[in-house]
Scaffold this active site. Structure first.
Site, PDB file in Angstrom:
ATOM      1  N   ALA A  70       0.872  -1.175   0.000  1.00 55.89           N
ATOM      2  CA  ALA A  70       0.000   0.000   0.000  1.00 55.89           C
ATOM      3  C   ALA A  70       0.906   1.222   0.000  1.00 55.89           C
ATOM      4  O   ALA A  70       0.941   1.991   0.952  1.00 55.89           O
ATOM      5  CB  ALA A  70      -0.918  -0.006   1.211  1.00 55.89           C
ATOM      6  N   CYS A 131      -4.971   1.695  -9.563  1.00 54.86           N
ATOM      7  CA  CYS A 131      -4.257   1.619  -8.287  1.00 54.86           C
ATOM      8  C   CYS A 131      -5.251   1.431  -7.149  1.00 54.86           C
ATOM      9  O   CYS A 131      -6.129   2.264  -6.943  1.00 54.86           O
ATOM     10  CB  CYS A 131      -3.429   2.870  -8.013  1.00 54.86           C
ATOM     11  SG  CYS A 131      -2.515   2.702  -6.462  1.00 54.86           S
ATOM     12  N   ASN A 193      -3.188  -5.217 -12.593  1.00 59.56           N
ATOM     13  CA  ASN A 193      -2.641  -4.569 -11.415  1.00 59.56           C
ATOM     14  C   ASN A 193      -2.895  -5.515 -10.232  1.00 59.56           C
ATOM     15  O   ASN A 193      -3.329  -6.647 -10.426  1.00 59.56           O
ATOM     16  CB  ASN A 193      -3.302  -3.201 -11.201  1.00 59.56           C
ATOM     17  CG  ASN A 193      -2.373  -2.238 -10.475  1.00 59.56           C
ATOM     18  OD1 ASN A 193      -1.733  -2.614  -9.489  1.00 59.56           O
ATOM     19  ND2 ASN A 193      -2.300  -1.014 -10.941  1.00 59.56           N
TER      20      ASN A 193
HETATM   21  C1  LIG Z   1       5.509  -2.272  -4.312  1.00 62.59           C
HETATM   22  C2  LIG Z   1       4.647  -2.171  -5.541  1.00 62.59           C
HETATM   23  C3  LIG Z   1       4.376  -0.919  -6.113  1.00 62.59           C
HETATM   24  C4  LIG Z   1       3.572  -0.808  -7.255  1.00 62.59           C
HETATM   25  N1  LIG Z   1       3.367   0.427  -7.810  1.00 62.59           N
HETATM   26  C5  LIG Z   1       2.651   0.533  -8.969  1.00 62.59           C
HETATM   27  C6  LIG Z   1       2.494   1.793  -9.627  1.00 62.59           C
HETATM   28  O1  LIG Z   1       3.014   2.818  -9.194  1.00 62.59           O
HETATM   29  N2  LIG Z   1       1.766   1.830 -10.777  1.00 62.59           N
HETATM   30  C7  LIG Z   1       1.192   0.692 -11.318  1.00 62.59           C
HETATM   31  O2  LIG Z   1       0.560   0.774 -12.374  1.00 62.59           O
HETATM   32  N3  LIG Z   1       1.342  -0.506 -10.722  1.00 62.59           N
HETATM   33  C8  LIG Z   1       2.051  -0.621  -9.568  1.00 62.59           C
HETATM   34  N4  LIG Z   1       2.213  -1.870  -8.975  1.00 62.59           N
HETATM   35  C9  LIG Z   1       1.607  -3.051  -9.598  1.00 62.59           C
HETATM   36  C10 LIG Z   1       2.613  -3.807 -10.447  1.00 62.59           C
HETATM   37  O3  LIG Z   1       3.131  -3.011 -11.486  1.00 62.59           O
HETATM   38  C11 LIG Z   1       1.996  -5.103 -11.028  1.00 62.59           C
HETATM   39  O4  LIG Z   1       0.914  -4.756 -11.865  1.00 62.59           O
HETATM   40  C12 LIG Z   1       1.477  -6.041  -9.945  1.00 62.59           C
HETATM   41  O5  LIG Z   1       2.358  -6.034  -8.853  1.00 62.59           O
HETATM   42  C13 LIG Z   1       1.284  -7.483 -10.439  1.00 62.59           C
HETATM   43  O6  LIG Z   1       2.503  -8.057 -10.884  1.00 62.59           O
HETATM   44  P1  LIG Z   1       3.443  -9.010  -9.968  1.00 62.59           P
HETATM   45  O7  LIG Z   1       2.572 -10.096  -9.421  1.00 62.59           O
HETATM   46  O8  LIG Z   1       4.507  -9.498 -10.891  1.00 62.59           O
HETATM   47  O9  LIG Z   1       3.966  -8.141  -8.876  1.00 62.59           O
HETATM   48  C14 LIG Z   1       3.013  -1.978  -7.826  1.00 62.59           C
HETATM   49  C15 LIG Z   1       3.282  -3.232  -7.251  1.00 62.59           C
HETATM   50  C16 LIG Z   1       4.090  -3.357  -6.135  1.00 62.59           C
HETATM   51  C17 LIG Z   1       4.374  -4.710  -5.552  1.00 62.59           C
END
Ligand SMILES: Cc1cc2nc3c(=O)[nH]c(=O)nc-3n(C[C@H](O)[C@H](O)[C@H](O)COP(=O)(O)O)c2cc1C
Ligand SMILES: Cc1cc2nc3c(=O)[nH]c(=O)nc-3n(C[C@H](O)[C@H](O)[C@H](O)COP(=O)(O)OP(=O)(O)OC[C@H]3O[C@@H](n4cnc5c(N)ncnc54)[C@H](O)[C@@H]3O)c2cc1C
Ligand code: FES
Lengths: 305, 244
Positions: A70, A131, A193
Site C-alpha cells: 500500500a 491503483c 494490477n
Molecule cells: C511495491 C509495488 C508498487 C507498485 N506500484 C505501482 C504503480 O506505481 N503503478 C502501477 O501501475 N502498478 C504498480 N504496482 C503493480 C505492479 O506493477 C503489477 O501490476 C502487480 O504487482 C502485479 O505483478 P506481480 O505479481 O509481478 O507483482 C506496484 C506493485 C508493487 C508490488
C-alpha cells in the site's frame, strides 16, 4: 538460434521482459546490479501531477505466495520525474522507457500526459486506472467503463505516443473494461494490477497495513492474471502486456500463450534484484525446450484449435 | 550489494527469545557497521532484514529475535543448511565522526549493529561507552563480550533486575563527556535519546521492507531532507535529518 523479439504497437522490443511499475524504482538503481540494457523496456514508478508522499507505514505485508503493498503512489511529481529521474535512467539505459501515469481526475491525467508528450525519451505511456491504494481515483476510473473511456479519449487527444491502459482485476468482468478502452482508442492494454487484499495482525487484532487494505501481487496471483489475459485476448484486437506473478521463463511462455505480446515482472524484482536478468537469460533455452523458434508466433496460441 | 548463498555454521540461542546465526560465505559486499543483510527464509516470499553483528573475510553473524513467523522458522535452521542472502545493504555508521569518546546506545535488537560498531571503534583504538537497555536481566545479551572488548558498559533493565532500573535515557546523565552519539533501538527510545543528548549523533532505523535495496518505496520515512528510503538512503540517518 531462437528469436525473442516482440512488438508493442509500433515499438520493437528485443525481448518481452519488462520490469513492472513500482517494483523497479526509476530503473537506474538496478544498473548497479546488472546491465539493464538486456531488458526489453522499463516501466518507471507511477507518477502523478503533484509530488506524493504516499501512505503511512507500514506499507508492506507478507502473504502466502506473495505480498501486499500500500505504497500510495509515492513519487516526486511529473515535472521532477522528467527533469531528474528520466535523464538518470537514460544515462544507463538505451531501450524504450515507458512512463506509468496515475491521476485523481481526468484533468490530472491529461496534464501529466501533455508534459510527457514533450519528453522524447519516453516511448510509451501506460495509464494506470487501477491503483487500489489511493482513495478517490486510480481504481474508480478502472471499474467504470464510462469513466475509463473518458480518460482514454482525453489522453489520446494530447499525445502522439502509444497509450496502454493498465486494468484492475478487482472487477467482475474485465472484458467490459477492456472493450471500453479499445473503443475509446487505446493502443494496448496492460493487465493486471494488484488484487485488493488485507492481513490482520493476530496480536494487535488490527489490519497490518496502515492503509488497512493493500494490493496482492507475486507468484500467487499468476493463474488469475493468465485467466484475465486469456479472456481479454478473446474480446479485443489491441496488444496486451501480461502482468501478475511471473517469476520464471516458463511463466513468460504461459502468459504469451494466453495472449500477451509482452510481459511485465513486478514483485519478483523485490525478492531478487536479478529476477529480470535471469528471466532474459533463461528465455532462449526455455523456448528451445518447448520447440519455439519465433517468440512472436506463440502469442495467443492457447486459443487456436 | 551482493546476492550469495551462505552456509550455516551455527544457530545458537543467547537469551529466551534471541539467537545468534553464524554463516560462512562471500563477505566482499560488507562495508560498514550499521549495514544490514536481507535473508530469504525458506517458505516465505519476502526477505527478512537483519543488521550485521560481526563480519570478517570468512563469514558474518546476525543476532535475531524470534518475533514472528519468519524468525520462528529461522530458529529451526541447522548447521550445514544454505541461505540465500543479499549483503552490503544500506549505509552504515560513519566511524570518522566518533571523536575520542563516543557514546553508543542500544535497545532490543539494536544491540547487534551497535556491537558491530563497538568492535570497529575499539579496533581503531577508540574506547566507547555503551549504554544498553533491556526488559529484564534474562534478556541481556553481549554485555560480557563488550566489556571484554574494553568498552565501558552501562546496563539498564526496565524491571531493575540488572544494572540501573529504567530506560536507557535514565542512564545518560552519567556519561556527559561524549563526543558523538550512535543509537539504534525502538523508535520511542531513539526519540527520547535525541531529545536528551548534547552532541551530534547518528540513528539507525527500521521499517517494513519490500526489497531492501531501493526499488519499491515500501520503507519510506519523512526526514528534514524530504522523503527517504530507510533501506537505501538509511538505515542510519544523522540527527539533523530527523523530524520524528
Ligand atoms: C511495491 C509495488 C508498487 C507498485 N506500484 C505501482 C504503480 O506505481 N503503478 C502501477 O501501475 N502498478 C504498480 N504496482 C503493480 C505492479 O506493477 C503489477 O501490476 C502487480 O504487482 C502485479 O505483478 P506481480 O505479481 O509481478 O507483482 C506496484 C506493485 C508493487 C508490488
Ligand atoms: C534495517 C533493519 C535491521 C534489522 N535488524 C534486526 C536485527 O539485527 N535483529 C532483529 O532481531 N531484528 C532486526 N530487524 C527486524 C526484523 O527484520 C524483523 O523482526 C523480522 O523481519 C520479523 O520477521 P518475522 O517473519 O518473524 O515477522 P512477521 O511479522 O511474521 O513478518 C511479516 C513481515 O513483516 C516484516 N516485519 C515484521 N516485523 C518487522 C520489523 N520490526 N522491522 C521490519 N520488518 C518487519 C517481515 O520482514 C515480514 O516481511 C531489522 C529490521 C530492519 C528493517
Ligand atoms: S524496502 Fe523497497 S525501497 Fe526500501
Amino acid at each position: 538460434m531462437v528469436n525473442t523479439s516482440v512488438r508493442l504497437g509500433n515499438i520493437e522490443l528485443e525481448n518481452p521482459v519488462i520490469p513492472a511499475s513500482g517494483t523497479f524504482a526509476f530503473g537506474y538503481e538496478f544498473a548497479d546490479f546488472y546491465d539493464i540494457n538486456m531488458l526489453g523496456a522499463v516501466v518507471i514508478k507511477g507518477l502523478t501531477r503533484d509530488e506524493r508522499y504516499g501512505n503511512p507505514q507500514p506499507r508492506i505485508a507478507e502473504c502466502p505466495g506473495g505480498m501486499l503493498n500500500a505504497i500510495g503512489l509515492q513519487n516526486p511529481g511529473v515535472e521532477k520525474v522528467i527533469s531528474e529521474e528520466i535523464p538518470k535512467l537514460r544515462q544507463c539505459f538505451q531501450k524504450p522507457i515507458i512512463a506509468n501515469v496515475s491521476g485523481f481526475s481526468v484533468d490530472e491525467y491529461v496534464e501529466c500526459c501533455e508534459k510527457l508528450e514533450q519528453e522524447p525519451e519516453v516511448s510509451m505511456l501506460e495509464i494506470n486506472i487501477s491503483c487500489p491504494n489511493v482513495k478517490h481515483g486510480g481504481m474508480s476510473f478502472g471499474t467504470d467503463p464510462g469513466s475509463a473511456s473518458e480518460v482514454v479519449r482525453a489522453v489520446k487527444r494530447v499525445t502522439s505516443k502509444p497509450v496502454f491502459i493498465k486494468l484492475t482485476p478487482n472487477i467482475t468482468d474485465i472484458t467490459v473494461m477492456a472493450r471500453a478502452c479499445e473503443d475509446a482508442g487505446a493502443d494496448g492494454l496492460t493487465l493486471i494490477n494488484t488484487l485488493l487484499g488485507m492481513r490482520i495482525d493476530l496480536n494487535s487484532r488490527k489490519p497490518l497495513l496502515a492503509n488497512k487494505t493493500g494490493g496482492y501481487s507475486g507468484k500467487g496471483i499468476f493463474p488469475v492474471a493468465v485467466r484475465m489475459v486469456y479472456q481479454v485476448y478473446e474480446s479485443v484486437k489491441i496488444p496486451i502486456i501480461g502482468v501478475g506473478g511471473i517469476s520464471s521463463a516458463e511463466d513468460v511462455l504461459e502468459m504469451m500463450f494466453a495472449g500477451a505480446s509482452a510481459v511485465e515482472i513486478g514483485a519478483a524484482n523485490l525478492v531478487s534484484p536479478y529476477a529480470c536478468r535471469d528471466l532474459v537469460r533463461e528465455l532462449p533455452a526455455t523456448m528451445e525446450r518447448y520447440g519455439i523458434k519465433e517468440l512472436k508466433s506463440i502469442i495467443g496460441e492457447a486459443h487456436h484449435g | 550489494m551482493r546476492q550469495d548463498v551462505f552456509t550455516i555454521i551455527d544457530n545458537r540461542r543467547v537469551s529466551p527469545d534471541t539467537y545468534v546465526l553464524t554463516l560462512s560465505g562471500n563477505t566482499s559486499g560488507f562495508r560498514s557497521p550499521g549495514q544490514f543483510v536481507n535473508v530469504s527464509v525458506p517458505g516465505f516470499f519476502l526477505r527478512r532484514p537483519f543488521s550485521v553483528m560481526t563480519w570478517d573475510s570468512e563469514g558474518f553473524q546476525i543476532m535475531y529475535k524470534n518475533a514472528g513467523h519468519g524468525t520462528d522458522a529461522m530458529t529451526g535452521l541447522k548447521q550445514g543448511d544454505s541461505l540465500d542472502v543479499l549483503t552490503g545493504l544500506g549505509n552504515g555508521f560513519d566511524l570518522d565522526r566518533s571523536g575520542k569518546q563516543p557514546l553508543l546506545i542500544a535497545g532490543g535488537s539494536g544491540v547487534s549493529p551497535i556491537y558491530c560498531l563497538a568492535e570497529r571503534l575499539t579496533g581503531n583504538g577508540i574506547i566507547p561507552t555503551v549504554v544498553m537497555g533491556f526488559a529484564s536481566s534474562e534478556n541481556v545479551v553481549m554485555e560480557e563480550e563488550l566489556r571484554a572488548m574494553g568498552c565501558r558498559v552501562v546496563l539498564t533493565t526496565e524491571d531493575g533486575s540488572s544494572g540501573i532500573r529504567g530506560l536507557v535515557t535514565d542512564a545518560l546523565a552519567i556519561s556527559e563527556e561524549y563526543t558523538f552519539v550512535y543509537c539504534c533501538g525502538p523508535l520511542p527510545m531513539m526519540k527520547a535519546v535525541s531529545e536528551k543528548i548534547f552532541t551530534d549523533g547518528q540513528f539507525s532505523f527500521e521499517a517494513r521492507m519490500g526489497c531492501g535495496f531501493g526499488a519499491c518505496m515500501g520503507c519510506s520515512m519523512m526526514t528534514a531532507r524530504g522523503t527517504k528510503r530507510v533501506c537505501k538512503d538509511g538505515p542510519v540517518f544523522g540527527l539533523e535529518d530527523l523530524v520524528w
